[in-house]
Write an enzyme that holds these catalytic residues in place. Structure first.
Site, PDB file in Angstrom:
ATOM      1  NE  ARG A   1      -3.707  -2.385   0.466  1.00  0.00           N
ATOM      2  CZ  ARG A   1      -3.356  -3.593  -0.004  1.00  0.00           C
ATOM      3  NH1 ARG A   1      -2.259  -3.732  -0.758  1.00  0.00           N
ATOM      4  NH2 ARG A   1      -4.099  -4.648   0.241  1.00  0.00           N
TER       5      ARG A   1
ATOM      6  CB  SER B   1      -8.310  -2.704   5.115  1.00  0.00           C
ATOM      7  OG  SER B   1      -8.759  -3.916   4.579  1.00  0.00           O
TER       8      SER B   1
ATOM      9  CD  GLU C   1      -5.320  -0.246   3.017  1.00  0.00           C
ATOM     10  OE1 GLU C   1      -5.061  -1.245   3.732  1.00  0.00           O
ATOM     11  OE2 GLU C   1      -5.964  -0.323   1.957  1.00  0.00           O
TER      12      GLU C   1
HETATM   13  C1  LIG Z   1     -15.623  -1.633   0.592  1.00  0.00           C
HETATM   14  C2  LIG Z   1     -14.187  -1.327   0.260  1.00  0.00           C
HETATM   15  C3  LIG Z   1     -13.308  -2.362  -0.007  1.00  0.00           C
HETATM   16  C4  LIG Z   1     -11.967  -2.110  -0.309  1.00  0.00           C
HETATM   17  N1  LIG Z   1     -11.141  -3.165  -0.574  1.00  0.00           N
HETATM   18  C5  LIG Z   1      -9.853  -2.934  -0.862  1.00  0.00           C
HETATM   19  C6  LIG Z   1      -8.970  -4.028  -1.159  1.00  0.00           C
HETATM   20  O1  LIG Z   1      -9.372  -5.184  -1.187  1.00  0.00           O
HETATM   21  N2  LIG Z   1      -7.667  -3.744  -1.405  1.00  0.00           N
HETATM   22  C7  LIG Z   1      -7.187  -2.470  -1.410  1.00  0.00           C
HETATM   23  O2  LIG Z   1      -5.983  -2.282  -1.669  1.00  0.00           O
HETATM   24  N3  LIG Z   1      -7.990  -1.404  -1.156  1.00  0.00           N
HETATM   25  C8  LIG Z   1      -9.300  -1.615  -0.880  1.00  0.00           C
HETATM   26  N4  LIG Z   1     -10.132  -0.548  -0.600  1.00  0.00           N
HETATM   27  C9  LIG Z   1      -9.571   0.808  -0.550  1.00  0.00           C
HETATM   28  C10 LIG Z   1      -9.707   1.636  -1.870  1.00  0.00           C
HETATM   29  O3  LIG Z   1     -10.729   1.099  -2.681  1.00  0.00           O
HETATM   30  C11 LIG Z   1      -8.399   1.683  -2.639  1.00  0.00           C
HETATM   31  O4  LIG Z   1      -7.382   2.260  -1.884  1.00  0.00           O
HETATM   32  C12 LIG Z   1      -8.560   2.484  -3.965  1.00  0.00           C
HETATM   33  O5  LIG Z   1      -7.457   2.270  -4.793  1.00  0.00           O
HETATM   34  C13 LIG Z   1      -8.664   3.974  -3.769  1.00  0.00           C
HETATM   35  O6  LIG Z   1      -8.901   4.526  -5.045  1.00  0.00           O
HETATM   36  P1  LIG Z   1      -9.777   5.816  -5.242  1.00  0.00           P
HETATM   37  O7  LIG Z   1      -9.852   6.086  -6.693  1.00  0.00           O
HETATM   38  O8  LIG Z   1     -11.061   5.711  -4.530  1.00  0.00           O
HETATM   39  O9  LIG Z   1      -8.825   6.888  -4.573  1.00  0.00           O
HETATM   40  P2  LIG Z   1      -9.157   7.965  -3.431  1.00  0.00           P
HETATM   41  O10 LIG Z   1      -9.625   7.261  -2.216  1.00  0.00           O
HETATM   42  O11 LIG Z   1     -10.005   9.047  -3.970  1.00  0.00           O
HETATM   43  O12 LIG Z   1      -7.671   8.512  -3.174  1.00  0.00           O
HETATM   44  C14 LIG Z   1      -6.684   7.680  -2.645  1.00  0.00           C
HETATM   45  C15 LIG Z   1      -5.322   8.387  -2.770  1.00  0.00           C
HETATM   46  O13 LIG Z   1      -4.966   8.481  -4.132  1.00  0.00           O
HETATM   47  C16 LIG Z   1      -4.761   9.842  -4.515  1.00  0.00           C
HETATM   48  N5  LIG Z   1      -5.224   9.974  -5.900  1.00  0.00           N
HETATM   49  C17 LIG Z   1      -6.390   9.533  -6.425  1.00  0.00           C
HETATM   50  N6  LIG Z   1      -6.409   9.763  -7.752  1.00  0.00           N
HETATM   51  C18 LIG Z   1      -5.232  10.363  -8.071  1.00  0.00           C
HETATM   52  C19 LIG Z   1      -4.645  10.828  -9.279  1.00  0.00           C
HETATM   53  N7  LIG Z   1      -5.251  10.726 -10.463  1.00  0.00           N
HETATM   54  N8  LIG Z   1      -3.397  11.391  -9.216  1.00  0.00           N
HETATM   55  C20 LIG Z   1      -2.742  11.490  -8.029  1.00  0.00           C
HETATM   56  N9  LIG Z   1      -3.248  11.073  -6.853  1.00  0.00           N
HETATM   57  C21 LIG Z   1      -4.477  10.492  -6.873  1.00  0.00           C
HETATM   58  C22 LIG Z   1      -5.547  10.658  -3.499  1.00  0.00           C
HETATM   59  O14 LIG Z   1      -5.035  11.971  -3.367  1.00  0.00           O
HETATM   60  C23 LIG Z   1      -5.342   9.833  -2.245  1.00  0.00           C
HETATM   61  O15 LIG Z   1      -4.075  10.117  -1.708  1.00  0.00           O
HETATM   62  C24 LIG Z   1     -11.485  -0.766  -0.336  1.00  0.00           C
HETATM   63  C25 LIG Z   1     -12.381   0.280  -0.061  1.00  0.00           C
HETATM   64  C26 LIG Z   1     -13.711   0.013   0.200  1.00  0.00           C
HETATM   65  C27 LIG Z   1     -14.656   1.155   0.454  1.00  0.00           C
END
Ligand SMILES: Cc1cc2nc3c(=O)[nH]c(=O)nc-3n(C[C@H](O)[C@H](O)[C@H](O)COP(=O)(O)OP(=O)(O)OC[C@H]3O[C@@H](n4cnc5c(N)ncnc54)[C@H](O)[C@@H]3O)c2cc1C
Length: 342
Positions: A165, A240, A338
């Site tokens: 991560r 998580s 995380e």
């Molecule tokens: C129900 C549920 C289950 C999940 N299961 C998992 C799992 O199994 N494994 C796992 O690893 N994660 C899991 N996650 C966490 C999450 O889905 C991941 O971390 C996901 O990759 C976040 O992506 P996002 O687009 O929503 O980013 P955001 O949450 O919007 O942002 C996350 C980070 O990325 C940065 N960011 C986003 N887009 C950009 C961009 N284009 N350029 C630069 N920075 C950027 C943001 O500034 C922030 O620092 C889960 C979440 C939920 C709600």
């Protein structure tokens, strides 16, 4: 196209469903738009969000600028001589949508990441992982827009410095210096199932690999996830909440000796032990912890949920602190989040 809104409520753009308003919200589509925003001087200090699935708005209001990429274009190249295919996906593509498209087209690589919420930009930053696959295992390069130089450059997989991560994007001069614009993902047309995760291995061990399809693995992964994790459309969470803590093997042995019990963990590639944060939390009796409308998800105690839909960021942080303290007191282990606190 660039759109700007002042004092926008962005709660619906996050999965926690907590109060979240920002001072300015800018949505853009192309790298040309980013160059325009760079010239306008609005990129520095802006918070770039993806699907908002790993964000915790702690106070309900972020005074600064929030950026979002609305570009969902992707392209799949024809197979090369080795049966490899390149998927180039813009930052705004939904990860699970790409997992579905790949599975339907018999392309191997993304199936174990099925069901993870969020967009490609967020996946590249977080190095998402599940069921034995991490984003780093499939990504060839990530294109980024440097908000200091105003240039767009490709970063190789190696240059992204991926870890658990973790990535180069989390260790910049200031958060948001590099904006992910797209990622190139290498996929296999030949069967390449990843069955390292025990429950998946058990499900498929009697099926010859050449009879497996990515769609079969995707279906199994989604069903495993549904049995453990809250549905983000029904119960707010950010997945998580804590990382699995990593300790030295000596420390692990000392902990087992001091507590006179087996402490589950698995050996990492560096010989350290990755402990199960969920197990530690469960052992401390945290499943029954509440703080206002924030609660622990019963089938996966690593997840903090907005139980009623009315929780506040403050309550989530309160519960986070209660859990961190309980684990510290019982095991002397420091849990780190995380989830990204805003
Ligand atoms: C129900 C549920 C289950 C999940 N299961 C998992 C799992 O199994 N494994 C796992 O690893 N994660 C899991 N996650 C966490 C999450 O889905 C991941 O971390 C996901 O990759 C976040 O992506 P996002 O687009 O929503 O980013 P955001 O949450 O919007 O942002 C996350 C980070 O990325 C940065 N960011 C986003 N887009 C950009 C961009 N284009 N350029 C630069 N920075 C950027 C943001 O500034 C922030 O620092 C889960 C979440 C939920 C709600």
């Amino acid at each position: 196209m660039i759109t700007t809104e002042i004092n926008k409520d962005i709660r619906e753009m996050t999965t926690f469903g907590l109060p979240a308003e920002c001072g300015r919200f800018i949505q853009y589509e192309t790298s040309d738009d980013l160059r325009q925003l760079y010239r306008d001087g609005v990129l520095k200090d802006a918070l770039h969000i993806g699907g908002g699935s790993n964000l915790l708005f702690t106070t309900g209001r972020y005074d600064g600028t929030v950026l979002h990429c609305a570009n969902r274009n992707y392209r799949i190249s024809p197979p090369d001589g080795n049966g490899k295919v390149r998927l180039e996906a813009s930052a705004g593509c939904t990860l699970d949508e790409l997992c579905r498209i790949c599975a339907e087209n018999n392309l191997w690589g993304l199936e174990n990441l099925s069901g993870i919420p969020g967009e490609i930009g967020g996946a590249a930053v977080q190095n998402v992982g599940a069921y034995g696959t991490e984003f780093k295992d499939v990504v060839e390069h990530v294109s980024v827009f440097d908000t200091v130089s105003g240039e767009e450059i490709p970063l190789s997989n190696k240059e992204c410095h991926y870890g658990y991560r973790d990535s180069v994007f989390k260790h910049q001069d200031y958060p948001g210096k590099l904006i992910v614009t797209s990622a190139a993902i290498l996929l296999d047309t030949m069967p390449a199932p990843r069955l390292d995760y025990a429950p998946l291995k058990k499900l498929f061990c009697n099926i010859p690999p050449n009879q497996l399809t990515p769609a079969m693995l995707r279906e199994a992964v989604i069903s495993l996830r549904d049995s453990k994790l809250p549905d983000p459309h029904k119960t707010g969470s950010a997945g998580s909440f804590f990382k699995n803590p990593i300790v030295s093997s000596d420390r692990h042995a000392a902990m087992e000796k001091a507590l006179n019990k087996e402490i589950p963990g698995h050996v990492t590639s560096t010989g350290e032990i990755k402990l199960s944060a969920a197990w530690l939390i469960d052992q401390c009796g945290c499943k029954s912890f509440h703080a206002g409308d924030a609660a622990v998800w019963q089938t996966q105690p690593l997840v903090i949920v907005n139980a009623t839909g009315k929780a506040t960021g403050k309550e989530i942080v309160q519960l986070e602190n209660m859990i961190t303290e309980a684990v510290r007191d019982a095991f002397g282990v420091e849990l780190t989040p995380e989830v990204i606190h805003i």
